[in-house]
Design a protein around this motif. Sequence first.
Motif, PDB file in Angstrom:
ATOM      1  N   TRP A  66       0.841  -1.206   0.000  1.00  0.00           N
ATOM      2  CA  TRP A  66       0.000   0.000   0.000  1.00  0.00           C
ATOM      3  C   TRP A  66       0.871   1.250   0.000  1.00  0.00           C
ATOM      4  N   ARG A  67       1.929   1.224   0.786  1.00  0.00           N
ATOM      5  CA  ARG A  67       2.830   2.376   0.837  1.00  0.00           C
ATOM      6  C   ARG A  67       3.436   2.634  -0.548  1.00  0.00           C
ATOM      7  N   ALA A  68       3.825   1.564  -1.233  1.00  0.00           N
ATOM      8  CA  ALA A  68       4.417   1.709  -2.565  1.00  0.00           C
ATOM      9  C   ALA A  68       3.389   2.210  -3.581  1.00  0.00           C
ATOM     10  N   ALA A  69       2.158   1.712  -3.479  1.00  0.00           N
ATOM     11  CA  ALA A  69       1.115   2.142  -4.411  1.00  0.00           C
ATOM     12  C   ALA A  69       0.766   3.609  -4.208  1.00  0.00           C
ATOM     13  N   ILE A  70       0.792   4.064  -2.969  1.00  0.00           N
ATOM     14  CA  ILE A  70       0.552   5.479  -2.682  1.00  0.00           C
ATOM     15  C   ILE A  70       1.669   6.334  -3.269  1.00  0.00           C
ATOM     16  N   ALA A  71       2.895   5.917  -3.067  1.00  0.00           N
ATOM     17  CA  ALA A  71       4.025   6.669  -3.614  1.00  0.00           C
ATOM     18  C   ALA A  71       3.982   6.709  -5.135  1.00  0.00           C
ATOM     19  N   ALA A  72       3.519   5.606  -5.751  1.00  0.00           N
ATOM     20  CA  ALA A  72       3.448   5.548  -7.215  1.00  0.00           C
ATOM     21  C   ALA A  72       2.451   6.556  -7.766  1.00  0.00           C
ATOM     22  N   ARG A  73       1.542   6.994  -6.953  1.00  0.00           N
ATOM     23  CA  ARG A  73       0.565   7.999  -7.370  1.00  0.00           C
ATOM     24  C   ARG A  73       1.010   9.410  -6.981  1.00  0.00           C
ATOM     25  N   ASP A  74       2.287   9.556  -6.685  1.00  0.00           N
ATOM     26  CA  ASP A  74       2.874  10.868  -6.347  1.00  0.00           C
ATOM     27  C   ASP A  74       2.149  11.521  -5.179  1.00  0.00           C
TER      28      ASP A  74
END
Length: 501
Positions: free
Chosen positions: A448-456
Amino acid sequence: MRKADRREPRIGARTAVALVFGSSAAVLVVEIVSLRLLAPYLGLTLETSTLVIGLALAAIAGGAWLGGRWADERDGRALLGLLLVVSGAVVAATPFLVRGAGGIADGSLLILVAGASIIVPGALLSAVHPVVTALRLSTLEETGSVVGRLSGLGTAGAILGTVLTGFVLISRVPVTWIMVGLGVLLVLGGVVVEVGSRRALATTAAVVTVVGGLGAALAPSGCDVETTYHCAVVTTDAARPSERVLVLDNLRHSAVDLADPTALEFAYVKALAAATESQLPAGAVRAHHLGGGGLTLPRFLAAERPGTVSTVSEIDPGVVAVDEERLGLRTGPDLRVRVEDARVGLRAVGSGSLDLVVGDAFGGVSVPWHLTTREAMTDVRRTLRDDGLYAANLIDHQPLAFARAEVRTLGTVFEHLALAATPGATRGEGGGNLVVLASDAPLDVAAWRAAIAARDLDWAVIDGAALDAWVGDSPVLTDDHAPVDQLLTPYAPTVGAPAAG
C-alpha cells in the motif's frame, strides 16, 4: 368572574383554531428550514442542530410569555394582525438575509442574522396562542377547556408543520420558496384579521413582503440544485475541461473526469485507489459503497477492473440526479445506486458476499455518527468475505480525537488495521483526510505504501505498534455513545470557504 359577568368571545371559534393551529405549524416550518439554510455555512452537525432547536425553543418560550402580557394590556384583535404581518415579513426575507450574511467571512454575523431570523418570527408566532386564548375566554369557569383545547390544537399544528416540511416540502420545493411562500401566507393572514387604523399598515407590509420575498426568491442562492440535504454546485476548470467537481454545502466532495474515470484528483481517493490495487486480488470484485457523492471510486473500479459489481447507498436523491445530469453517471447491472440510508442499506447486503466495502459518507465534514460505531462496523464485517477489505475516508483536525476513536473502534471488530495520511497527521499534528484500512486478513502495508508513492502522493502509512501508539486510549464508539461531533469540535470551519477534498 361570576356567571352574570359572562361575555361573548371576541374571536370566533374557527378563526381561533386557524390562528393557533397555523401559527404553531409555521414555527416548526421555520425551525426545520433554517437548518437547511445554515448547513452550507455551518455544516449539518449536532452543534448546528442544537443551536437552531435551542433558538426555536427560546423563541417559543419568550413569545408565550410576551403574548400573555400583551393580551392583558392591548387590543388583542389588532395585535394579532400585527404579529402575523411582522413575522411573515421576516420569514420571507430570511433566505436573502442568511445567504447575504453567509457570504461574509465573519461567521459571527451569520449567527446573529440566523438567530434573529428564528427568534423574531418564532416569538411573534408563539405569542398568537395566548392572545387568541384571551380573546376566546368568556368566563373563568371555562378557562381549563379553552386553554386545553387550544393547546392541543397548537401541538397538532406543530406536528403537521414538522411532518409536512420533513416529508413533503423539502423534498419537492426549494427552501427559498418554502420560506417566501410561508411569509406571504402569514402576511395575508395578518391582513385578514387586521382591523381599524392598522389596516393601512397591514396592506403596506403585505406589498413590501411580497415584493421583497420575490426578490429574495429570485436572488442567486449559490446553488445549482437545492437537494433534500445539500446545496449542490458543479464546477469546472478551464485547465481540465473534462473534469467536474461536485461541491456540497461549500465542501468539495468529488472530482470526476468525464473523459477518463481513472484520472483521480483528490488525495484521499488516490489513497483509496492505491488500497484496492495493493490489497485486493487482480480482476473483478464485488464492492459496496457507503455514500455516493460523485461516485468517483465506483467509476474507477469499473474502468480498472472490468466486470466489477458495485452497489452504492446514497441518501440524497438530489445528488444522484446531479450525478446523472451533470457528471455523466450511467447505472446498469455493474453499478447500482440505491437511494437509502447507508446503515439501513447494509442490512440488505448478504453475509460474506463482498470483497470490498468503502466508507465515504459525510454530512458536512463529519461522518454520520451511526456509521462510525462498533455495531455498524460489525455489520460491515458481516458482509465481507474472510479476506475482504473495509476502506474508509475520515476527516479530522488536531488533536484528531475522532479519527483516533474510529480507528480504536475498528480495532475491536477487525484483526488488522493500517492508516494513511499526511506525515504530520500520522505524527498527530494537523489533520485533513485520513484513510484507514481494516480486514481480518493480514494487510500488505508495504504494498500500500508503494502504491501510494506511485501515485505521487506524499502520505505516510502506519500500522502495528505505531498505530496503537497513535490511537492511545481513545474511546470506542458505540450505538449507545458516539459523540462524533463533539470529538470534531476543535475544528472550526471558515464560513463560506470550501474545504479541500
